[in-house]
Design a protein around this motif. Sequence first.
Motif, PDB file in Angstrom:
ATOM      1  N   HIS A 643       0.824  -1.212   0.000  1.00  0.00           N
ATOM      2  CA  HIS A 643       0.000   0.000   0.000  1.00  0.00           C
ATOM      3  C   HIS A 643       0.859   1.262   0.000  1.00  0.00           C
ATOM      4  N   GLU A 644       2.037   1.222   0.612  1.00  0.00           N
ATOM      5  CA  GLU A 644       2.918   2.384   0.602  1.00  0.00           C
ATOM      6  C   GLU A 644       3.472   2.649  -0.793  1.00  0.00           C
ATOM      7  N   GLY A 647      -0.312   2.581  -3.361  1.00  0.00           N
ATOM      8  CA  GLY A 647      -1.399   3.423  -2.885  1.00  0.00           C
ATOM      9  C   GLY A 647      -2.610   2.621  -2.461  1.00  0.00           C
ATOM     10  N   ASN A 648      -3.455   3.227  -1.675  1.00  0.00           N
ATOM     11  CA  ASN A 648      -4.676   2.567  -1.219  1.00  0.00           C
ATOM     12  C   ASN A 648      -5.666   2.417  -2.377  1.00  0.00           C
ATOM     13  N   GLY A 649      -6.239   1.237  -2.481  1.00  0.00           N
ATOM     14  CA  GLY A 649      -7.227   0.973  -3.513  1.00  0.00           C
ATOM     15  C   GLY A 649      -6.673   0.335  -4.764  1.00  0.00           C
ATOM     16  N   TYR A 650      -5.383  -0.023  -4.762  1.00  0.00           N
ATOM     17  CA  TYR A 650      -4.811  -0.638  -5.974  1.00  0.00           C
ATOM     18  C   TYR A 650      -5.478  -1.973  -6.282  1.00  0.00           C
ATOM     19  N   ASP A 697      -5.487   7.981  -4.952  1.00  0.00           N
ATOM     20  CA  ASP A 697      -4.297   7.675  -4.146  1.00  0.00           C
ATOM     21  C   ASP A 697      -3.309   6.812  -4.932  1.00  0.00           C
ATOM     22  N   HIS A 701       0.569   7.949  -5.891  1.00  0.00           N
ATOM     23  CA  HIS A 701       1.729   7.122  -5.520  1.00  0.00           C
ATOM     24  C   HIS A 701       2.529   6.727  -6.748  1.00  0.00           C
TER      25      HIS A 701
END
Length: 763
Positions: A643-644, A647-650, A697, A701
């Motif tokens: 997630h880092e 990104g969130n939601g990948y 997000d 990223h």
Amino acid sequence: MTRLRLSVTMLSDWHVGSGTGRHGFLDRAVQRDPDGLPFVPAKTLAGVWRDGCETVAYALDGGRRGPWHSWLDWLFGTQPALEARGVVEGTHHGPPRPAALHLDSLHFPAAVTAALREKPLLRQSATFVKPGVAIDRETGTAADGMLRFEEMARGGAVLVGTAEIADSWRLTDDQVHCATALLHAAARLVEGIGGKRRRGAGRCRLDVGGLAADWRWLQGRDHPPEVPEPTPAPVMAPPAGRTAVGWEIADLRLVLRRPLIAHEQTMGNSVRSAEFVPGRTLLPAVLQRLNAPQAAAAARAGDLIVTDATIEIDGHPGRPAPLVLVHPKGRSERAYNAMCETMAAGTQAVPYEGYYVGEYEHGRLLRLAVCPRSEHTHNTIDDRFQRPVEAVGGLYTYQAIAAGTVLRAQVRVPSGLLGAGWQDLLAGTWRVGRARKDGYGLTDVSSAVAEPRTSSAPPDGRLRVWLLSDTLVTDERLRPSTDPIHLAAELGRALGVELRPVSDNGSGGAVDRASETRRSDPWHSRWSLPRASLLALRAGSCLSFDVVQGTVTAAAVQQVELAGVGLRRAEGFGQVRIADPILHSAFDGACDVTSVDASSVQPVSADSHAPEDVSELVRVWEEAAWRGEIQRASETAARERRHEILGNGYEKVPSSQLGALRTLITGLDDPSSDRATEWLKRVETVRTARQAPWPDDVVQHLRSVLTEPRTVWQLLRLPEDSLVVEPGGAARLRRSLWAEAVRTLVEDCLTAHARSADAREGG
């Protein structure tokens, strides 16, 4: 002695094997020096250099063995073992000839080893693992069960070392030209070294400096000059009896720059080393440096004493642990003196086998240590098959005292026998032990004047004697004996008293005697034949004697402790200690068992002929180390921190769109690339038009990862300081490896995501 400078430039990846591997991971590992870097052993270099010299000698002799081969034998030594087996043809008559050329192993320059000493990740990148298979001849495919993994050292390295031509000062100008021409011509024929050199590995160039070759000297010469013959040393009659009333002592400190083989026994194809260097091994080197006929005469008379070299403990020579010093089985930290104390009933007492003890004073903790040893594997290559076979020696192993170990010994002579300052003559670089022409036994020796140890008379009428070295005595018929009665007779004559051995009472309490015998089988190196076996009372034995007649004085005790007792005292036999505090002390289980760290002394010498700029030597390693750490860190980040990175939601992005991302990073080469910027613009357009599939997000990223130079390195969290040597090296590698780092990190994240999605669907 002429010193040559050697350097080998590795033109391809290379492998000088150790004969070992790591089960389940590596089949063949390379040899590494104490600094953890690959190196070329002197034996390996001597083999390929001798092969080249044989080719040159055959060419100069017209395709047959002739006078040029005599110079080959003078430089590299004869091969009596192979001649006896009929493997090689021998033309030398008489005793085997030792090699005049003494080689040292080849190592990376001192500047490289110093730079990498605190950087283990960089040292690891000096090698890599290469897979291989065996091809089935019938099917032309990989054979079953024949997958192998071999460790290879990276090409482009420059390894340096030295060689010495012994007694070169005795050579005439023609003889110097002859030896030099042979060595330089043979060096030009060395094209490969190590394993797999017929398959492209180990391609190299050997350069020899320090003695220029005069090629014009060879023109028109049909015959070389005569080979120099050894000059016998002058012989003096030994003095009549021991009349010394005082002693002069040289305290020797030996720092092993290379492993040292103090031959103890040969078991099959394994040569085992003792944990000390016998005085008989050091005696020839001592006499050579003293270069005085009176010294040799004193040695024959037993008046020049060279003690065994034992491990240094607290600045003093270690002494073999007395056999009366025992400990409970499995509890080596608890020491008991069997002469003064007993252990609890039912406790199995075990002696400190292989240990050495330091000097001891009442009230202080007793220190014990073990001499570190190492194992080294070599082989003999058959010229026809180009591999080790049993007929020529095959595979064999040397056990040796580890490089970096510090040993202590003494040389003692009667006062006035040698000129003033004779102790200074012993300082320098020595080559001692077995295989010393092949890089073993290279030792730095320092010498200092020492005063005789103060001795004292025994505290009561009973002598407690501790043998510091093997002791040779004979019976009335001059037969070797290990009977305490005959030791009592010899010791009594030296002390001027009559002694009677005290027999062990065998009652289970304190003991009066703990002794063992030892048989040694020395070797005549000049003739390559065994000497007569020696039967001795073993070092560490402890015996008690009653004084039947006479009085033991402190002066007599000191004389015996300095001169020794029994036969062959000049070679270190017969060293004793009388009434030592250890034999009269109760330790009640208190002692300090330590291990000596040989790595604290750097065994690889500095080399003045190494290139000053070593950046090119380590730049390849730095890049390899970064690549390895990028792969490791990417796998960890993809498993734990996706997630880092994405990104969130990948997880909501369809696999087809993620495939487009994978295609993009394949051709990515620079953070300022228009390709990444254009792709991100299209992603935003698609997201606006279709209300999906890329969350905000995720786009932010990815924009940071694909267009910002620092982001990928912040996400990877590499230990950059441990991966570079030069200042500014990290910035250079971040620039050159940015695209590779982004590809690796993103691909690992996408792969981990796909696997977790498959696992959820399958579950």
